[in-house]
Design a protein around this motif. Structure first.
Motif, PDB file in Angstrom:
ATOM      1  N   SER A  21       0.807  -1.218   0.000  1.00 16.47           N
ATOM      2  CA  SER A  21       0.000   0.000   0.000  1.00 16.47           C
ATOM      3  C   SER A  21       0.844   1.273   0.000  1.00 16.47           C
ATOM      4  CB  SER A  21      -0.933   0.010   1.218  1.00 16.47           C
ATOM      5  OG  SER A  21      -0.179   0.140   2.404  1.00 16.47           O
ATOM      6  N   LYS A  22       2.151   1.094  -0.056  1.00 16.98           N
ATOM      7  CA  LYS A  22       3.108   2.209  -0.074  1.00 16.98           C
ATOM      8  C   LYS A  22       3.089   3.003   1.240  1.00 16.98           C
ATOM      9  CE  LYS A  22       3.456   2.349  -5.025  1.00 16.98           C
ATOM     10  NZ  LYS A  22       3.217   0.971  -5.164  1.00 16.98           N
ATOM     11  N   ASN A  23       2.771   2.310   2.334  1.00 15.90           N
ATOM     12  CA  ASN A  23       2.826   2.888   3.668  1.00 15.90           C
ATOM     13  C   ASN A  23       4.119   2.454   4.342  1.00 15.90           C
ATOM     14  OD1 ASN A  23       0.313   4.363   4.692  1.00 15.90           O
ATOM     15  ND2 ASN A  23      -0.575   2.629   3.590  1.00 15.90           N
ATOM     16  N   ARG A  24       4.494   3.204   5.355  1.00 15.08           N
ATOM     17  CA  ARG A  24       5.679   2.877   6.138  1.00 15.08           C
ATOM     18  C   ARG A  24       5.417   1.582   6.901  1.00 15.08           C
ATOM     19  NH1 ARG A  24       6.981   4.124  11.408  1.00 15.08           N
ATOM     20  NH2 ARG A  24       5.163   5.462  11.645  1.00 15.08           N
ATOM     21  N   GLU A  25       6.393   0.682   6.868  1.00 14.42           N
ATOM     22  CA  GLU A  25       6.277  -0.564   7.629  1.00 14.42           C
ATOM     23  C   GLU A  25       6.314  -0.260   9.122  1.00 14.42           C
ATOM     24  OE1 GLU A  25       8.771  -3.965   6.311  1.00 14.42           O
ATOM     25  OE2 GLU A  25       9.467  -2.541   4.791  1.00 14.42           O
ATOM     26  N   LEU A  26       5.853  -1.209   9.910  1.00  7.75           N
ATOM     27  CA  LEU A  26       5.966  -1.087  11.363  1.00  7.75           C
ATOM     28  C   LEU A  26       7.441  -1.145  11.723  1.00  7.75           C
ATOM     29  CD1 LEU A  26       3.016  -3.442  12.267  1.00  7.75           C
ATOM     30  CD2 LEU A  26       3.111  -0.985  12.714  1.00  7.75           C
ATOM     31  N   TYR A  27       7.880  -0.231  12.562  1.00  5.40           N
ATOM     32  CA  TYR A  27       9.296  -0.056  12.871  1.00  5.40           C
ATOM     33  C   TYR A  27       9.510  -0.329  14.352  1.00  5.40           C
ATOM     34  CZ  TYR A  27      13.835   2.414  12.869  1.00  5.40           C
ATOM     35  OH  TYR A  27      15.157   2.750  12.991  1.00  5.40           O
ATOM     36  N   ALA A  28      10.310  -1.327  14.660  1.00  5.18           N
ATOM     37  CA  ALA A  28      10.507  -1.772  16.040  1.00  5.18           C
ATOM     38  C   ALA A  28      11.115  -0.694  16.940  1.00  5.18           C
ATOM     39  CB  ALA A  28      11.370  -3.031  16.070  1.00  5.18           C
ATOM     40  N   ARG A  29      11.758   0.327  16.377  1.00  2.00           N
ATOM     41  CA  ARG A  29      12.342   1.409  17.184  1.00  2.00           C
ATOM     42  C   ARG A  29      11.306   2.479  17.551  1.00  2.00           C
ATOM     43  NH1 ARG A  29      18.006   1.517  17.436  1.00  2.00           N
ATOM     44  NH2 ARG A  29      18.989   0.087  15.979  1.00  2.00           N
ATOM     45  N   ASP A  30      10.174   2.463  16.868  1.00  2.00           N
ATOM     46  CA  ASP A  30       9.082   3.382  17.166  1.00  2.00           C
ATOM     47  C   ASP A  30       8.232   2.726  18.256  1.00  2.00           C
ATOM     48  OD1 ASP A  30       6.101   4.077  16.760  1.00  2.00           O
ATOM     49  OD2 ASP A  30       7.107   5.666  15.643  1.00  2.00           O
ATOM     50  N   GLN A  31       8.018   3.413  19.369  1.00  2.00           N
ATOM     51  CA  GLN A  31       7.335   2.801  20.513  1.00  2.00           C
ATOM     52  C   GLN A  31       5.928   2.319  20.181  1.00  2.00           C
ATOM     53  OE1 GLN A  31       7.582   4.862  24.284  1.00  2.00           O
ATOM     54  NE2 GLN A  31       9.545   5.775  23.717  1.00  2.00           N
ATOM     55  N   ARG A  32       5.148   3.140  19.499  1.00  2.00           N
ATOM     56  CA  ARG A  32       3.779   2.733  19.152  1.00  2.00           C
ATOM     57  C   ARG A  32       3.793   1.531  18.215  1.00  2.00           C
ATOM     58  NH1 ARG A  32      -0.314   4.106  15.286  1.00  2.00           N
ATOM     59  NH2 ARG A  32      -2.389   3.921  16.238  1.00  2.00           N
ATOM     60  N   ASP A  33       4.660   1.586  17.203  1.00  2.00           N
ATOM     61  CA  ASP A  33       4.789   0.456  16.282  1.00  2.00           C
ATOM     62  C   ASP A  33       5.240  -0.805  17.010  1.00  2.00           C
ATOM     63  OD1 ASP A  33       4.050   2.143  14.217  1.00  2.00           O
ATOM     64  OD2 ASP A  33       5.950   1.989  13.125  1.00  2.00           O
ATOM     65  N   ALA A  34       6.130  -0.647  17.987  1.00  2.00           N
ATOM     66  CA  ALA A  34       6.613  -1.803  18.754  1.00  2.00           C
ATOM     67  C   ALA A  34       5.459  -2.463  19.508  1.00  2.00           C
ATOM     68  CB  ALA A  34       7.716  -1.382  19.720  1.00  2.00           C
ATOM     69  N   VAL A  35       4.560  -1.669  20.067  1.00  2.00           N
ATOM     70  CA  VAL A  35       3.398  -2.218  20.769  1.00  2.00           C
ATOM     71  C   VAL A  35       2.522  -2.997  19.781  1.00  2.00           C
ATOM     72  CG1 VAL A  35       1.265  -1.624  22.013  1.00  2.00           C
ATOM     73  CG2 VAL A  35       3.419  -0.466  22.588  1.00  2.00           C
ATOM     74  N   ILE A  36       2.316  -2.438  18.597  1.00  2.00           N
ATOM     75  CA  ILE A  36       1.505  -3.104  17.570  1.00  2.00           C
ATOM     76  C   ILE A  36       2.183  -4.403  17.125  1.00  2.00           C
ATOM     77  CG2 ILE A  36       0.584  -2.909  15.217  1.00  2.00           C
ATOM     78  CD1 ILE A  36       0.297   0.171  15.837  1.00  2.00           C
ATOM     79  N   LEU A  37       3.487  -4.354  16.886  1.00  2.00           N
ATOM     80  CA  LEU A  37       4.217  -5.569  16.503  1.00  2.00           C
ATOM     81  C   LEU A  37       4.112  -6.639  17.588  1.00  2.00           C
ATOM     82  CD1 LEU A  37       7.412  -4.043  14.861  1.00  2.00           C
ATOM     83  CD2 LEU A  37       5.819  -5.638  13.763  1.00  2.00           C
ATOM     84  N   PHE A  38       4.229  -6.229  18.848  1.00  2.00           N
ATOM     85  CA  PHE A  38       4.108  -7.141  19.977  1.00  2.00           C
ATOM     86  C   PHE A  38       2.762  -7.865  19.912  1.00  2.00           C
ATOM     87  CE2 PHE A  38       2.784  -8.108  24.314  1.00  2.00           C
ATOM     88  CZ  PHE A  38       3.915  -8.711  24.862  1.00  2.00           C
ATOM     89  N   ALA A  39       1.696  -7.102  19.692  1.00  2.00           N
ATOM     90  CA  ALA A  39       0.352  -7.685  19.626  1.00  2.00           C
ATOM     91  C   ALA A  39       0.203  -8.616  18.422  1.00  2.00           C
ATOM     92  CB  ALA A  39      -0.698  -6.575  19.582  1.00  2.00           C
ATOM     93  N   LEU A  40       0.708  -8.198  17.260  1.00  2.00           N
ATOM     94  CA  LEU A  40       0.616  -9.033  16.057  1.00  2.00           C
ATOM     95  C   LEU A  40       1.379 -10.342  16.228  1.00  2.00           C
ATOM     96  CD1 LEU A  40       1.074  -6.318  13.287  1.00  2.00           C
ATOM     97  CD2 LEU A  40      -0.969  -7.737  13.610  1.00  2.00           C
ATOM     98  N   GLN A  41       2.580 -10.257  16.798  1.00  2.00           N
ATOM     99  CA  GLN A  41       3.405 -11.453  16.961  1.00  2.00           C
ATOM    100  C   GLN A  41       2.776 -12.453  17.920  1.00  2.00           C
ATOM    101  OE1 GLN A  41       7.178  -9.755  18.040  1.00  2.00           O
ATOM    102  NE2 GLN A  41       7.743  -9.375  15.915  1.00  2.00           N
ATOM    103  N   ARG A  42       1.911 -11.979  18.783  1.00  2.00           N
ATOM    104  CA  ARG A  42       1.252 -12.851  19.755  1.00  2.00           C
ATOM    105  C   ARG A  42      -0.178 -13.191  19.335  1.00  2.00           C
ATOM    106  NH1 ARG A  42       5.322 -10.475  21.297  1.00  2.00           N
ATOM    107  NH2 ARG A  42       6.688 -11.204  22.950  1.00  2.00           N
ATOM    108  N   ASN A  43      -0.510 -12.862  18.083  1.00  2.00           N
ATOM    109  CA  ASN A  43      -1.828 -13.158  17.524  1.00  2.00           C
ATOM    110  C   ASN A  43      -2.950 -12.602  18.397  1.00  2.00           C
ATOM    111  OD1 ASN A  43      -3.327 -14.192  15.393  1.00  2.00           O
ATOM    112  ND2 ASN A  43      -3.719 -16.106  16.473  1.00  2.00           N
ATOM    113  N   GLN A  44      -2.728 -11.404  18.937  1.00  2.00           N
ATOM    114  CA  GLN A  44      -3.733 -10.784  19.786  1.00  2.00           C
ATOM    115  C   GLN A  44      -4.810 -10.120  18.932  1.00  2.00           C
ATOM    116  OE1 GLN A  44      -1.574  -8.151  22.445  1.00  2.00           O
ATOM    117  NE2 GLN A  44      -1.115  -9.833  23.849  1.00  2.00           N
TER     118      GLN A  44
END
Length: 145
Positions: A100-123
């Motif tokens: 979609s030409k959007n910025r990927e989730l970035y583990a150094r960005d705190q909000r993105d890190a929270v989202i990645l955490f949730a996705l990785q745990r299938n929340q």
């Protein structure tokens, strides 16, 4: 057949002597089509309905249907909410964001890190939003504009 990883594809590009052969032999692993086509493929692959995506994304029914028809181009947050609705993995979500030409989730960005955490745990999006709220970040879904 499982699609190849990005690393595997990078290795094959390096080893390729002809780009046409590479493209032909890796057709299944390459991003194809527009966002609506990709979303509809994911819907089919996951065995879900659009109503399932509505429930799992906290987006309005009309908005979800417009995204899947290509009438609306969702913001990054709405696309992430859609990823939760589709039950996507973190890797699948990153692919969706890239396509979609959007910025990927970035583990150094705190909000993105929270989202990645949730996705990785299938929340669910509810669990992700709870984590986002607890850490003072804006939540996903919920608005229609």
């Amino acid at each position: 057949m499982n699609p190849k990883t990005t690393e595997e594809l990078k290795h094959e590009i390096k080893a390729a002597t002809d780009i046409e052969d590479y493209l032909k032999s890796n057709r299944e692993s390459l991003l194809q089509g527009n966002l609506a086509q990709h979303l509809n493929r994911l819907l089919s692959q996951k065995g879900l309905s659009k109503a399932d995506v509505v429930r799992g994304s906290l987006l309005s029914r009309a908005y979800v249907y417009q995204i899947f028809s290509g009438e609306k181009t969702p913001s990054r947050d709405k696309l992430i909410a859609t990823a939760f609705g589709l039950g996507l993995s973190d890797e699948e979500t990153q692919t969706l964001l890239k396509l979609s030409k959007n910025r990927e989730l970035y583990a150094r960005d705190q909000r993105d890190a929270v989202i990645l955490f949730a996705l990785q745990r299938n929340q669910s999006i509810f669990e992700a939003n709870n984590l986002l709220f607890e850490h003072g970040f804006s939540v996903l879904g919920l608005s229609e504009k």
